[in-house]
Structure formats: structure tokens, C-alpha cells
Scaffold this motif. Sequence first.
Motif, PDB file in Angstrom:
ATOM      1  N   ASN A  47       0.828  -1.105  -0.083  1.00 24.84           N
ATOM      2  CA  ASN A  47       0.061   0.052  -0.136  1.00 24.84           C
ATOM      3  C   ASN A  47       0.988   1.199  -0.012  1.00 24.84           C
ATOM      4  O   ASN A  47       0.457   2.329   0.725  1.00 24.84           O
ATOM      5  N   GLU A  48       2.139   1.245  -0.744  1.00 27.82           N
ATOM      6  CA  GLU A  48       2.929   2.359  -0.710  1.00 27.82           C
ATOM      7  C   GLU A  48       2.366   3.782  -0.822  1.00 27.82           C
ATOM      8  O   GLU A  48       2.609   4.662  -0.321  1.00 27.82           O
ATOM      9  N   ALA A  49       1.431   3.748  -1.866  1.00 31.41           N
ATOM     10  CA  ALA A  49       0.929   5.174  -2.053  1.00 31.41           C
ATOM     11  C   ALA A  49       0.093   5.882  -1.132  1.00 31.41           C
ATOM     12  O   ALA A  49      -0.147   6.937  -1.029  1.00 31.41           O
ATOM     13  N   LYS A 123       2.921   1.885 -10.810  1.00 32.80           N
ATOM     14  CA  LYS A 123       1.418   2.022 -10.484  1.00 32.80           C
ATOM     15  C   LYS A 123       1.395   2.841  -9.270  1.00 32.80           C
ATOM     16  O   LYS A 123       0.204   3.703  -9.089  1.00 32.80           O
ATOM     17  N   HIS A 124       1.890   2.634  -8.145  1.00 38.82           N
ATOM     18  CA  HIS A 124       1.852   3.557  -6.745  1.00 38.82           C
ATOM     19  C   HIS A 124       2.113   4.761  -7.132  1.00 38.82           C
ATOM     20  O   HIS A 124       1.565   5.689  -6.504  1.00 38.82           O
ATOM     21  N   ARG A 125       3.155   5.244  -7.703  1.00 37.32           N
ATOM     22  CA  ARG A 125       3.488   6.456  -8.188  1.00 37.32           C
ATOM     23  C   ARG A 125       2.255   7.322  -8.839  1.00 37.32           C
ATOM     24  O   ARG A 125       2.000   8.495  -8.545  1.00 37.32           O
ATOM     25  N   SER A 126       1.663   6.498  -9.587  1.00 37.35           N
ATOM     26  CA  SER A 126       0.511   7.264 -10.389  1.00 37.35           C
ATOM     27  C   SER A 126      -0.568   7.566  -9.301  1.00 37.35           C
ATOM     28  O   SER A 126      -1.231   8.389  -9.247  1.00 37.35           O
ATOM     29  N   ILE A 127      -0.842   6.503  -8.408  1.00 38.69           N
ATOM     30  CA  ILE A 127      -2.150   6.736  -7.674  1.00 38.69           C
ATOM     31  C   ILE A 127      -1.554   7.761  -6.503  1.00 38.69           C
ATOM     32  O   ILE A 127      -2.379   8.652  -6.175  1.00 38.69           O
ATOM     33  N   LEU A 128      -0.392   7.906  -6.049  1.00 38.85           N
ATOM     34  CA  LEU A 128       0.202   8.696  -5.271  1.00 38.85           C
ATOM     35  C   LEU A 128       0.134  10.325  -5.881  1.00 38.85           C
ATOM     36  O   LEU A 128      -0.648  11.308  -5.180  1.00 38.85           O
ATOM     37  N   ARG A 129       0.301  10.404  -7.320  1.00 33.85           N
ATOM     38  CA  ARG A 129       0.128  11.566  -7.901  1.00 33.85           C
ATOM     39  C   ARG A 129      -1.119  11.951  -7.876  1.00 33.85           C
ATOM     40  O   ARG A 129      -1.814  13.405  -7.912  1.00 33.85           O
TER      41      ARG A 129
END
Length: 419
Positions: A47-49, A123-129
Motif C-alpha cells: 500500500n505504498e501510495a 503504479k503506486h507513483r501514479s496513484i500517489l500523484r
Amino acid sequence: MSGFQKEITASTFGPELTRKVVTHPSFKTLIHSNETFDLIIFERFMNEALFGLSHRFNAPYIVLSTIGYSRWTIEMAGNPGYTAYIPDLYLHYASSMTLWQRFHNTFFDCFVKLYRHFVVLPKHRSILRETFPNAPSLEDLYYNASLIFMNTHVSIKYAVPSVPNMIEIGGFHVSPPKPLSKGLKEYMDDASDGVIYFSLGSICQSKDMAPETRDIILRVFSKLKQKVVWKWEDQNSTFTLPPNVRFEKWVPQQDILAHPNLKLFITHGGLLSIIEAIYHGVPLLVIPIFAEQFMNAADVESLGYGLKLYYTHITEENFSYLINELLINTRYKENVKLRSKLFHDQETKPIDRALWWIEYVIRYKGAPHLKSVTLNLKWYQYFLLDVLALAIILILFIVVLIVVCLKQFCKNRGKSKID
């Protein structure tokens, strides 16, 4: 599944589940609210984001590792050299690995790191942004945990090195036993030869077991002099039970483990169940089903307070042999009693320790002084590759210098002979 298949599968639905969380109306309401928090606690599970919440609320965060030491949390804390002594949670190894197992563990860890870097983290970077547009980079958030709460203890598994902000709180969920229901208490009190408790947990349920496997287990139980309490979720079963077997739709597990007549716990090998068995000093037969349960089963057997049996290997012969071995051979009981003594002999209760550290992190605004200095190093510095490169350059320089000097010496000596 192989370890590789497990990693790919879990890494696929991890970002999907995270996206479901961040797009949920309640989550959106929270992050657009005026709420303030002193601290955030995350479970570390693909769940990094979600670490963007720390930036959104300008609050330090603590990570809870429900499975104890693993690559998911050790890497965050900058703990050294873990592949040599901690098997991956998706492999079936105990901590005391052979040479081949350490090779496999290290190779698998390299695969996981590459797969995570090139496939999962984007994928997590995209969710975070999308969710937290002004947040720092995912890496900055990921390595900014104030503490890592480890759901383990040296009495449960092997002692391993850890940095100062990794705090063991294994057993924080255990509570003093409460009285059993009248019917269950009478059933166990009257068991002059003892009771065996069987539960596959809450996710994998016994009622979904293949009928042929269920019948094998019932035949083995029918030949025992001990009584059996089996957590069986379907109370409308049509098959006949042996007279010494009792089905219960739900069982107060900690309370039944505390009963003095309980002789053996047959479990799926979830870490909470193992901790509860150690707390009450009950030997284990572990039948792992998925995830880290195979690793837990290997550790239980390696440390000598239980045995393991893969679900696909259940036969009447080996199931019967393992149960009788655990009931008759006293070393398993002695080993788990020692583990129980070690567990209880702590300076503070695990839950009190957790609460003290939570307040500590709040008092010191995230307690950055506890973080390992290794987190400040680049990957090539951490593995001393720059030092190795410098050493190679120096050695080559010295070799070249010696060769040049020898050539010059030979050349000068040749000239002096001519003269």
C-alpha cells in the motif's frame, strides 16, 4: 503457487486494492476535511501510495508489520544483510537456511526488487500523484517511517539484528483468558485424556475442505482417545461425526488455548495463532494454506515446538503419525513451555511498549534521531560498490605503476650494460 507466482499475483492486486481505497467516498471525504492528526499508523501490505497521508496531514507515521520481519519492512528501516538470515515470506524456508536455500532466497529477493521497481512502484507513483498531487516522491515518503512495529518477539522466532526504530511488540493482541461457555467448558473439563483444538482460521474455512480430506481427518480423530474441538463453520452438516469430535461454528481461541486440558493445537499457521499458542504453552501441528504460513510452519518445526504438514500431503497415515508424535513425545511440550516462559519474562507488556513508543514519536515530532544512517546512503554506497571500485582502481594503478617501473628499470639496466 511458486514464490514467483505469489509475488506477481500479490503485486497485481496490491495497487488495485490501494486504488479502491483512495477512490472510496469516505476516504475522499477524509483527505478533503479539516481533520488533524498527531500520528498515523499503517499496516505495511502492498500500500505504498497510502503513505501520502503522512504528507497530507503533516503527521509522522508508524508502520505495523503484522507478519514480523520481512523484506517489506526491513528495507524501509535500512536493516542490513537480511537475505542471509530471513527467508522471504513467500518461500517455505525456516530462518536456519541451507546454502541452496540462501542462494534461492537471495535470487528471489533480486527478482522481487527488480519487479517491484519496474512494475509495481510505477503504479503506486501514479496513484500517489492523482491522490496527493503536492506530495514528495514516493521514495521520500517510503523511507520516512518513524518506527516499525514488529509483530514478533525472540520467544516466537529467531533473534535477528534490528535498527533502533524497529520495535518488537509480538503478542500485543493477547488478553487474559475469559471463562468458556458452559457447554464447551463442561466438554473440556470432562476430557480425562485431553483435548485437541483444530482451526484453519477465518479466511480459509474448514467447511470448504474437500470431502475426501475431511473424511481422512475424521477417521484419524475417531481413533484417538482425546476429544476434539473443530472450528467448523457450517452447522447444517449431514455427515456423521465420531463421538469424540465436537463442531463449533465459532471458538474463543485464546480462551480455549488457556484450558489446562488442551494438549494440541492444529492450525493453519497464522502468526497470531502461533503467538497465542506460545503464550499458553500449547504444541502445534501447522497445516499452512497460503502466504507467509509456510514460512511460519517451517520455523515452528525448526524451533522444535511443533510439526508441519502441507494440506496437499494429508493422508491417514502421516496425519495420524504426526498427531501421535506430538501427543506422545514430550520434547514438543517442553520446547513450547520454554518459549512460553521466555514470552512472559519481558520487562514490559507488548501493548504497553507499543503505547509508550507511540507517545514517544509524538513527543519528538517523528523521532528522526532513531532512523538508521543507512537510509542516507545510495544503493551503491550501501553495498560498498563505490569502495570496491576505488579499491580496484588503486590496485590497477599500483600494478600499472609497478609494471612501468620494472620496464623502466630493465630499460635503464640494459643501457648501463651497453655503456
